[in-house]
Design an enzyme around this catalytic site. Structure first.
Site, PDB file in Angstrom:
ATOM      1  N   GLY A   1       6.949   6.186  40.702  1.00  0.00           N
ATOM      2  CA  GLY A   1       7.688   5.163  41.447  1.00  0.00           C
ATOM      3  C   GLY A   1       8.378   4.190  40.500  1.00  0.00           C
ATOM      4  O   GLY A   1       9.511   3.758  40.735  1.00  0.00           O
ATOM      5  N   ASP A   2       7.699   3.848  39.415  1.00  0.00           N
ATOM      6  CA  ASP A   2       8.300   2.931  38.428  1.00  0.00           C
ATOM      7  C   ASP A   2       9.504   3.587  37.755  1.00  0.00           C
ATOM      8  O   ASP A   2      10.499   2.934  37.458  1.00  0.00           O
ATOM      9  CB  ASP A   2       7.265   2.542  37.362  1.00  0.00           C
ATOM     10  CG  ASP A   2       6.108   1.768  37.963  1.00  0.00           C
ATOM     11  OD1 ASP A   2       6.311   1.108  38.997  1.00  0.00           O
ATOM     12  OD2 ASP A   2       5.003   1.831  37.397  1.00  0.00           O
TER      13      ASP A   2
ATOM     14  N   THR B   1      10.849   5.663  49.110  1.00  0.00           N
ATOM     15  CA  THR B   1      10.522   6.879  48.359  1.00  0.00           C
ATOM     16  C   THR B   1       9.341   7.558  49.061  1.00  0.00           C
ATOM     17  O   THR B   1       8.409   6.898  49.504  1.00  0.00           O
ATOM     18  CB  THR B   1      10.172   6.548  46.896  1.00  0.00           C
ATOM     19  OG1 THR B   1       9.082   5.620  46.884  1.00  0.00           O
ATOM     20  CG2 THR B   1      11.340   5.921  46.160  1.00  0.00           C
TER      21      THR B   1
ATOM     22  N   GLY C   1      10.927  13.436  49.141  1.00  0.00           N
ATOM     23  CA  GLY C   1      12.236  12.891  48.780  1.00  0.00           C
ATOM     24  C   GLY C   1      12.366  11.409  49.040  1.00  0.00           C
ATOM     25  O   GLY C   1      11.401  10.653  48.946  1.00  0.00           O
TER      26      GLY C   1
HETATM   27  O1  RIB Z   1       2.685   2.106  38.716  1.00  0.00           O
HETATM   28  C1  RIB Z   1       1.787   2.447  37.696  1.00  0.00           C
HETATM   29  C2  RIB Z   1       1.269   1.200  37.030  1.00  0.00           C
HETATM   30  O2  RIB Z   1       0.564   0.433  37.972  1.00  0.00           O
HETATM   31  C3  RIB Z   1       0.296   1.436  35.907  1.00  0.00           C
HETATM   32  O3  RIB Z   1       0.924   1.532  34.653  1.00  0.00           O
HETATM   33  C4  RIB Z   1      -0.683   0.280  36.018  1.00  0.00           C
HETATM   34  O4  RIB Z   1      -0.716  -0.549  34.907  1.00  0.00           O
HETATM   35  C5  RIB Z   1      -0.282  -0.464  37.295  1.00  0.00           C
HETATM   36  O5  RIB Z   1       0.453  -1.596  37.032  1.00  0.00           O
END
Ligand code: RIB
Length: 310
Positions: free
Chosen positions: A250-251, A217, A222
């Site tokens: 990213g999560d 990523t 992009g």
């Molecule tokens: O990717 C973001 C996260 O990274 C946050 O929520 C923080 O807790 C760390 O884990």
């Protein structure tokens, strides 16, 4: 089912004009405390688009842990695999955002450091399930769960964040590796891969050498995807009006991608949807509360171009 083996933190969010330099103090006018942790965020992004998602992790026996678990339950994440530590407090992260929407994070692991692979019952892994993990839990526990998942035929998605020096044997258990550009470069260093002329060729090298589908990523630039068979493609980032907050984007990508894969979408469709979801999440302040629903993603998908081969 998707099993997220991951970290759970209480995030202390501070908005600063710019990040402090070493030795400097800067003032933030106010702060908020919100549920976070890469594992919890990814589980929520997955559940938000309707995938059956279980989070396995550990919190402290404290108010922060209780508040996070209640929040996750209210948002359809299964939390029966989350244990409570008698010794350690809930993980805590300081999330600083600057005026450009960029973020800088420090994590204190707390109870995350006590998570044990045995918390994942082996009967919930298997060919129909997907394991999603990140690197905020002890490496040896991640390794044990990944091995069991691999042996039972479950797909393994690994987000190498934060980037740590991961042993090659562990990479061999991974089906889909998700990294950002910095993490990709750090991994290349660990694996002694020479500097490449661009991110696409780095992704191709990582994919081929480790027999893994490598997804890099690149924020506003992009995403690029390389498969071990030499095929690959890229998508530009979703066009959004204004970047308000990139924390947790990213999560959002990892959770949405894994959910789409689990629901039987193609690799390309899953990457496209995850790109859109993470782009949408940057338009709103906050992490979990910025994650989009399936209908929002589907609507914004119409503005995305086709993939380009690399
Ligand atoms: O990717 C973001 C996260 O990274 C946050 O929520 C923080 O807790 C760390 O884990």
């Amino acid at each position: 089912m998707i099993i997220v083996f991951g970290s759970i933190n209480m995030d202390v969010n501070m908005r600063v004009k710019r990040f402090p330099k070493a030795g400097e103090t800067v003032l933030a006018h106010s702060y908020t405390m919100t549920p976070g942790g890469k594992g919890a965020n990814q589980a929520l992004a997955s559940a938000r688009i309707g995938a059956k998602t279980a989070l396995v992790g550990k919190v402290g026996d404290d108010g922060a842990g209780l508040r996070i678990l209640n929040y996750l339950k209210r948002h359809e994440v299964m939390t029966s695999g989350v244990a409570t530590s008698e010794e350690m407090p809930t993980g805590m992260a300081t999330v600083m955002r600057d005026s450009a929407g960029e973020n800088s994070i420090v994590v204190a692991s707390g109870a995350n450091a006590e998570v044990n692979a045995e918390q994942v019952p082996s009967n919930i892994l298997g060919a129909n399930n997907v394991l999603l993990c990140q690197m905020e839990l002890p490496l040896e526990q991640n390794a044990l769960v990944m091995k069991t998942a691999h042996d039972t035929g479950a797909k393994v998605v690994m987000n190498l964040a934060p980037a740590i020096a991961i042993p090659k044997q562990l990479l061999a258990l991974v089906d889909y590796l998700i990294v950002n550009q910095i993490e990709a470069e750090q991994l290349a260093k660990t694996l002694k891969i020479d500097a490449q002329k661009n991110t696409a060729s780095l992704a191709q090298k990582l994919a081929k050498q480790n027999n893994v589908t490598c997804i890099v990523t690149m924020g506003g630039k992009g995403v690029v995807v390389a498969e071990p068979n030499g095929k690959g493609f890229s998508f530009p980032a979703l066009k959004i009006k204004q970047v308000v907050d990139t924390a947790g984007a990213g999560d959002c990508f990892c959770g949405t991608f894994t959910a789409c894969l689990h629901e039987g979408r193609t690799l390309m469709a899953a990457v496209k949807m995850a790109t859109v979801a993470s782009g949408l999440s940057c338009q709103t302040k906050g992490i979990m509360k910025s994650y989009p629903y399936l209908s929002d993603i589907e609507e914004a998908m119409e503005t995305m171009p086709e993939a380009v081969s690399i």
